[in-house]
Design an enzyme around this catalytic site. Sequence first.
Site, mmCIF file in Angstrom:
data_model
loop_
_atom_site.group_PDB
_atom_site.id
_atom_site.type_symbol
_atom_site.label_atom_id
_atom_site.label_comp_id
_atom_site.label_asym_id
_atom_site.label_seq_id
_atom_site.Cartn_x
_atom_site.Cartn_y
_atom_site.Cartn_z
ATOM 1 N N ASP A 1 -2.357 6.135 -5.807
ATOM 2 C CA ASP A 1 -3.553 6.975 -5.806
ATOM 3 C C ASP A 1 -3.494 7.946 -6.971
ATOM 4 O O ASP A 1 -2.418 8.488 -7.279
ATOM 5 C CB ASP A 1 -3.643 7.769 -4.500
ATOM 6 C CG ASP A 1 -3.544 6.874 -3.271
ATOM 7 O OD1 ASP A 1 -4.439 6.036 -3.095
ATOM 8 O OD2 ASP A 1 -2.565 7.004 -2.506
ATOM 9 N N HIS B 1 0.835 -1.196 0.000
ATOM 10 C CA HIS B 1 0.000 0.000 0.000
ATOM 11 C C HIS B 1 0.871 1.248 0.000
ATOM 12 O O HIS B 1 1.725 1.425 0.853
ATOM 13 C CB HIS B 1 -0.884 -0.028 1.259
ATOM 14 C CG HIS B 1 -1.802 1.137 1.394
ATOM 15 N ND1 HIS B 1 -2.069 1.742 2.591
ATOM 16 C CD2 HIS B 1 -2.535 1.810 0.464
ATOM 17 C CE1 HIS B 1 -2.925 2.723 2.417
ATOM 18 N NE2 HIS B 1 -3.220 2.788 1.134
ATOM 19 N N ARG B 2 0.726 2.095 -1.009
ATOM 20 C CA ARG B 2 1.457 3.358 -1.158
ATOM 21 C C ARG B 2 2.943 3.160 -1.435
ATOM 22 O O ARG B 2 3.742 4.066 -1.236
ATOM 23 C CB ARG B 2 1.279 4.243 0.084
ATOM 24 C CG ARG B 2 -0.181 4.566 0.393
ATOM 25 C CD ARG B 2 -0.314 5.426 1.643
ATOM 26 N NE ARG B 2 0.226 4.747 2.810
ATOM 27 C CZ ARG B 2 1.103 5.293 3.636
ATOM 28 N NH1 ARG B 2 1.547 6.512 3.431
ATOM 29 N NH2 ARG B 2 1.548 4.618 4.678
ATOM 30 N N GLU C 1 0.157 -0.354 -4.695
ATOM 31 C CA GLU C 1 -1.043 0.489 -4.763
ATOM 32 C C GLU C 1 -0.634 1.942 -4.908
ATOM 33 O O GLU C 1 0.284 2.411 -4.228
ATOM 34 C CB GLU C 1 -1.869 0.291 -3.481
ATOM 35 C CG GLU C 1 -3.206 1.001 -3.489
ATOM 36 C CD GLU C 1 -3.200 2.339 -2.762
ATOM 37 O OE1 GLU C 1 -4.265 2.940 -2.604
ATOM 38 O OE2 GLU C 1 -2.098 2.805 -2.355
ATOM 39 N N HIS D 1 -1.770 11.280 -3.084
ATOM 40 C CA HIS D 1 -2.798 10.742 -2.195
ATOM 41 C C HIS D 1 -3.979 11.682 -1.980
ATOM 42 O O HIS D 1 -5.137 11.265 -2.033
ATOM 43 C CB HIS D 1 -2.184 10.394 -0.830
ATOM 44 C CG HIS D 1 -3.157 9.786 0.123
ATOM 45 N ND1 HIS D 1 -3.970 10.527 0.952
ATOM 46 C CD2 HIS D 1 -3.475 8.488 0.361
ATOM 47 C CE1 HIS D 1 -4.737 9.726 1.660
ATOM 48 N NE2 HIS D 1 -4.456 8.481 1.323
#
Length: 326
Positions: free
Chosen positions: A91, A40-41, A89, A104
């Site tokens: 955004d 994630h990120r 992942e 984000h």
Amino acid sequence: MKRFALYVLLALGLIAGLAAFQNSSLLAPKLTERPVLLAHRGLAQTYSAEGIDAATCTATRIDPPEHRYIENTIASMEAAFAAGADIVEIDVHPTRDGQFAVFHDWTLECRTNGAGTTRDKTMAELKALDIGHGYTADGGKSFPFRGQGVGLMPSLDEVLDRLPNQRLLINVKSRDAQEGRSLAQRLSQLPPERLARLMVYGGEPPVAALREALPSLVTMSAQAEKRCLMRYLAMGWAGITPDECAKQLLLIPSNYTKWLWGWPERFTARMRAVGSEVIVAGPLVGGEVSTGIDRPEDLARLGRPLPGIWTNRIDRIAPLVKAATP
């Protein structure tokens, strides 16, 4: 009357036996491979999730930095893959000049030295910002990344060009259906083999628009996942996989797996057969999924085997998973 009751008991016994057989992992394909690791990120700065809400500026509450990477930058993505991630992942937000910025927040004040919203800026304007400006681990006494993030906000096109063979999960950070259509238009220009390595999740309207435009794409929204799992709870005992579960990213809270028919191997086999990806996240507590499987004790509680793991600490979790995989 006694005979009727006996017939009922026999019928119930047959149904229970059928459910047990249909959902036993004994005859299911074994999960012998290493779990899929979703970072994630990318490799990012961590922070406490306690007490945060949609308005919390997480950059102002980071833990003391253990590395130099800033989330959603190409360097953080490359570092995550190098650490062992299978999927990263990211955004995205639309820009004023028709691109997608990888960042984000909706607004710029939290992390950058800019102001306003991402969608009101051009990509060139966003690249002029310092995306490390707002990070602090000591309440604003020091800013360890200030001045180091100028030019590091990438466009989605840059990420796709830089990581042509890697798997990415794209988070659409809105509930705007037009944003889904715009992203679908961009992704439709990719070769089929590149598109197959992408997944998208986010709000229901943009994700629904994406699924309509690109039915081969694996997607997720909270509503779509709920529809799939509720139908599966009703039908899975009989070995039936609902149509609603096809081409879905299923992000399963770790404390909900016990309710899924045939977990883990039978369930995973059924979902993979309809083109879906199964990833286990932290427990659902108070209506929200935890930040991830980030500590050795989080990983130990999951048990084995596992289809996939969502983590904010790919640098910590990947070595543990590798060591535990035969």
